[in-house]
Design an enzyme around this catalytic site. Structure first.
Site, PDB file in Angstrom:
ATOM      1  N   HIS A 103       0.654  -0.945  -0.311  1.00  0.00           N
ATOM      2  CA  HIS A 103       0.081  -0.046  -0.261  1.00  0.00           C
ATOM      3  C   HIS A 103       0.837   0.685   0.505  1.00  0.00           C
ATOM      4  O   HIS A 103       1.477   1.445   0.658  1.00  0.00           O
ATOM      5  CB  HIS A 103      -0.856  -0.079   0.960  1.00  0.00           C
ATOM      6  CG  HIS A 103      -2.010   1.615   0.915  1.00  0.00           C
ATOM      7  ND1 HIS A 103      -2.715   1.095   0.158  1.00  0.00           N
ATOM      8  CD2 HIS A 103      -1.964   2.087   1.870  1.00  0.00           C
ATOM      9  CE1 HIS A 103      -3.854   2.480   0.843  1.00  0.00           C
ATOM     10  NE2 HIS A 103      -3.171   3.448   1.224  1.00  0.00           N
ATOM     11  N   CYS A 104       0.779   2.008  -1.055  1.00  0.00           N
ATOM     12  CA  CYS A 104       1.793   3.268  -1.059  1.00  0.00           C
ATOM     13  C   CYS A 104       0.801   4.149  -0.392  1.00  0.00           C
ATOM     14  O   CYS A 104      -0.666   4.558  -1.489  1.00  0.00           O
ATOM     15  CB  CYS A 104       2.369   3.352  -2.599  1.00  0.00           C
ATOM     16  SG  CYS A 104       3.193   4.818  -3.081  1.00  0.00           S
TER      17      CYS A 104
END
Length: 340
Positions: free
Chosen positions: A186-187
């Site tokens: 998850h960026c």
């Protein structure tokens, strides 16, 4: 003062409902900050560097290419941030709809029908789909259980949050609150997950950002070499920006190399970091890449293969793992075993 601030915040949320969600609000702030950083670094160059302005007059194509890269990088950022990583719920919906359509076509033509989902062939006539898991099992469950070894329990692969059967390489993201196909990470900078559907776009964004950062560093260094002693306060600003830019460049280069390695070996960040915690990867040696199909094919599938929106990869058999674990010989090198 506090009442005025609350009123203004309420009016803002009224016109922009998305700001009521803390997650969306933080993602929006990050995107605004990223655009502002790009404008600051580029704007200061054109504000102080007279040589760059003169070069723009003499060679407009040079500055045009640089500004084109800036626009392309920002466009790629927003394209990646707004794209879906490939959610399991969406893939399940597509699989069930396809199964319903083919069942309807089968009843009309009285002939068995089949559909393809990536590399997986689904036959949708009676109990010919998947294993015999019972009449009440959904087509998605039958399809996913075909990916696992015989005798696997359905309950072992059901997500406790989404209540869906997860195919191999999928994982539930606590930030997005959804299961993602081929979950990478998850960026926070993008405000979205990186998964099967947007990993390629993410790689291209890193590549463009690295090229832009490198080019900007060169422009800053060129300015300092010529104008280092003209105005000390400008030099302080330029040096401070160059230091932060250099740190960002090192990080981007390492990130680009890391994700290039993942692409060439058909891995994800989650699989590499949590390999010993993932049940189906726990017993596989570190140097064996279970989902790799060879460097060239991995690269081709990553960049060019868009035959299906959702691709499900079955777990490799024991025979395939044994073949992958064999050490390379001179004949293997000559035959390009690592590439094919």
């Amino acid at each position: 003062m506090g009442g005025l601030w609350d009123y203004a915040a309420g009016r803002l949320v009224h016109f922009f409902p998305c700001l009521s969600d803390p997650g969306r609000r933080s993602a929006l702030c990050l995107r605004v900050a990223l655009v502002a950083l790009h404008l600051i670094y580029v704007g200061i160059l054109f504000l102080f560097d007279r040589d760059l302005i003169d070069k723009t007059i003499r060679q407009p194509w040079y500055t045009a290419l640089y500004l084109l890269l800036v626009v392309a990088t920002l466009a790629q950022y927003f394209l990646t941030a707004c794209s879906s990583p490939g959610y399991v719920l969406d893939a399940m919906k597509v699989a069930n709809e396809r199964d319903a359509l083919f069942r309807k076509a089968t009843m009309t033509s009285k002939q068995p029908a089949s559909s393809k989902n990536g590399n997986v062939v689904v036959t949708v006539e009676g109990n010919q789909v998947g294993r015999n898991l019972g009449s009440n099992v959904t087509p998605w469950t039958k399809l996913v259980m075909e990916m696992y070894p015989p005798g696997s329990s359905v309950r072992s692969y059901v997500c406790t949050y989404c209540n869906v059967v997860q195919p191999p390489r999928a994982k539930h993201c606590n930030d997005c609150d959804k299961c993602v196909l081929q979950f990478d990470h998850h960026c926070l900078w993008l405000g979205t997950c990186i998964g099967q559907a947007n990993h390629c776009r993410f790689w291209w964004y890193i590549c463009e950002e690295t090229a832009l950062c490198l080019w900007t560093c060169i422009l800053y260094i060129t300015y300092l070499k010529v104008n280092i002693s003209k105005a000390w306060w400008i030099d302080v600003i330029m040096i401070a920006l160059l230091v932060t830019l250099s740190i960002s460049l090192i990080f981007l280069i390492l990130l680009l190399l890391f994700h290039s390695y993942l692409v060439l070996t058909n891995q994800t960040t989650y699989e590499l970091v949590r390999r010993r915690r993932i049940p189906y990867l726990r017993g596989i040696p570190e140097r064996v890449y279970p989902f790799s199909k060879g460097t060239c094919r991995n690269l081709s599938n990553f960049c060019c293969d868009r035959s299906g929106l959702y691709k499900l990869e079955p777990l490799p058999t024991a025979q395939e793992l044994e073949e992958k674990a064999k050490p390379y010989t001179c004949i293997d090198v000559l035959c390009c075993r690592c590439c094919c």
